[in-house]
Motif scaffolding. Structure first.
Motif, short mmCIF file in Angstrom:
data_model
loop_
_atom_site.label_atom_id
_atom_site.label_comp_id
_atom_site.label_asym_id
_atom_site.label_seq_id
_atom_site.Cartn_x
_atom_site.Cartn_y
_atom_site.Cartn_z
N ALA A 272 0.83 -1.21 0.00
CA ALA A 272 0.00 0.00 0.00
C ALA A 272 0.86 1.26 0.00
O ALA A 272 1.85 1.35 0.74
CB ALA A 272 -0.92 -0.01 1.21
N PRO A 273 0.48 2.24 -0.83
CA PRO A 273 1.29 3.46 -0.94
C PRO A 273 1.11 4.43 0.22
O PRO A 273 1.90 5.36 0.38
CB PRO A 273 0.81 4.08 -2.25
N SER A 274 0.08 4.26 1.03
CA SER A 274 -0.15 5.18 2.14
C SER A 274 -0.65 4.42 3.36
O SER A 274 -1.12 3.28 3.27
CB SER A 274 -1.20 6.24 1.75
N LEU A 275 -0.55 5.05 4.50
CA LEU A 275 -1.02 4.45 5.75
C LEU A 275 -2.53 4.22 5.70
O LEU A 275 -3.04 3.20 6.18
CB LEU A 275 -0.66 5.35 6.93
N GLU A 276 -3.25 5.16 5.08
CA GLU A 276 -4.70 5.02 4.95
C GLU A 276 -5.06 3.79 4.12
O GLU A 276 -5.96 3.02 4.49
CB GLU A 276 -5.28 6.28 4.29
N ASP A 277 -4.34 3.58 3.02
CA ASP A 277 -4.59 2.42 2.18
C ASP A 277 -4.25 1.12 2.91
O ASP A 277 -4.94 0.11 2.80
CB ASP A 277 -3.77 2.50 0.89
N LYS A 278 -3.16 1.15 3.66
CA LYS A 278 -2.75 -0.02 4.44
C LYS A 278 -3.85 -0.40 5.44
O LYS A 278 -4.20 -1.58 5.60
CB LYS A 278 -1.44 0.27 5.17
N GLU B 99 -7.01 0.29 5.22
CA GLU B 99 -8.19 -0.17 4.50
C GLU B 99 -8.07 -1.66 4.18
O GLU B 99 -9.02 -2.43 4.35
CB GLU B 99 -8.37 0.64 3.22
N TRP C 264 0.83 -2.80 -6.17
CA TRP C 264 -0.38 -2.42 -5.45
C TRP C 264 -1.63 -2.49 -6.32
O TRP C 264 -2.65 -3.03 -5.92
CB TRP C 264 -0.17 -1.01 -4.90
N LYS D 49 -9.65 3.50 -6.50
CA LYS D 49 -8.19 3.58 -6.59
C LYS D 49 -7.69 3.26 -8.01
O LYS D 49 -6.78 3.92 -8.52
CB LYS D 49 -7.55 2.62 -5.59
#
Length: 244
Positions: free
Chosen positions: A59-65, A67, A116, A165
């Motif tokens: 995941a490219p971001s903490l938010e995506d991780k 999710e 991703w 996404k």
């Protein structure tokens, strides 16, 4: 005055789909088919949990991780429901899952995402192909088993998250679309092959699908079933902005 419907005009109350588990499981072959089905589903949910947890690392971001971690948690909850049902009907969950582990592990090995975006397409498209197959089968199950199967096939958030996404990525870099379209076609082919292998290897499941247990599908219906699954796949690819 209208005459009452004849028995031929109304659904037969003796069909499996009209019975609860207690009545339907009196047929040994049907019971074996359901144990196989729940075992395959349970291992599929466990494998999905493992895969999503692994994909979260891409995941490219903490938010995506976060999710993807939430999706993985939902898949594990589904696994727990299936394991509990197998125990309730006096089937060993591990023994029920074991026949399907090799085929499902091979599918995931053959379709390991390289980044991703491929992981998102697989979570949305690949899992949906399997879900479509199980929903088709669920229509022929007893009422109790059907309710459970449909509950564990509920969307865990893959759809809207993946669509948003992937479409955003294609808008930002259109050439990504061609690569992901090829990936989606590969997933379709691998998923259908894997489903066919699983069914062919298990006598009770294959017999139920081709009409040997109660009101199972006939061979023509199996063909129509795969046509419907293919059509649904095409619509999902379009939702992602990809050609099937």
């Amino acid at each position: 005055m209208e005459t009452p419907d004849t028995p031929a005009d109304t659904p037969a109350e003796t069909t499996i789909a009209a019975k609860d588990w207690a009545a339907a499981s009196a047929e040994p072959q049907y019971r074996a088919a359901v144990v196989d089905l729940l075992g395959a589903l349970a291992y599929g949910e466990l494998a999905a949990f493992e895969r999503l947890a692994e994909d979260a690392k891409l995941a490219p971001s903490l938010e995506d991780k976060a999710e993807l971690a939430a999706m993985a948690s939902a898949e594990f909850h589904h696994f727990e429901q299936l394991r509990a049902r197998l125990t309730t009907i006096e089937a060993d969950p591990t023994a029920a899952m074991e026949p399907f582990a090799a085929a499902l592990d091979e599918f995931h090995r053959q379709t390991a995402p390289s980044d991703w975006l491929e992981g998102l397409v697989k979570a949305y498209v690949g899992d949906s192909i399997a879900s479509d197959f199980y929903r088709e089968v669920a229509a022929r199950l007893d009422t109790d088993t059907r309710e459970l199967v449909l509950a564990v096939l509920d969307d865990t958030g893959h759809a809207s998250f993946a669509v948003e996404k992937v479409r955003s990525a294609i808008e930002a870099e259109p050439r990504v679309g061609g690569r992901l379209a090829l990936w989606g076609r590969r997933l379709m082919g691998e998923a259908l092959s894997q489903a066919q292998r699983v069914v062919a290897d298990r006598d009770a499941l294959s017999t139920m699908l081709v009409g040997g247990v109660a009101d199972g599908f006939d061979l023509a219906e199996v063909g129509r079933m795969f046509t419907r699954i293919t059509e649904a796949h095409t619509k999902r690819m379009a939702a992602l902005g990809l050609s099937a």
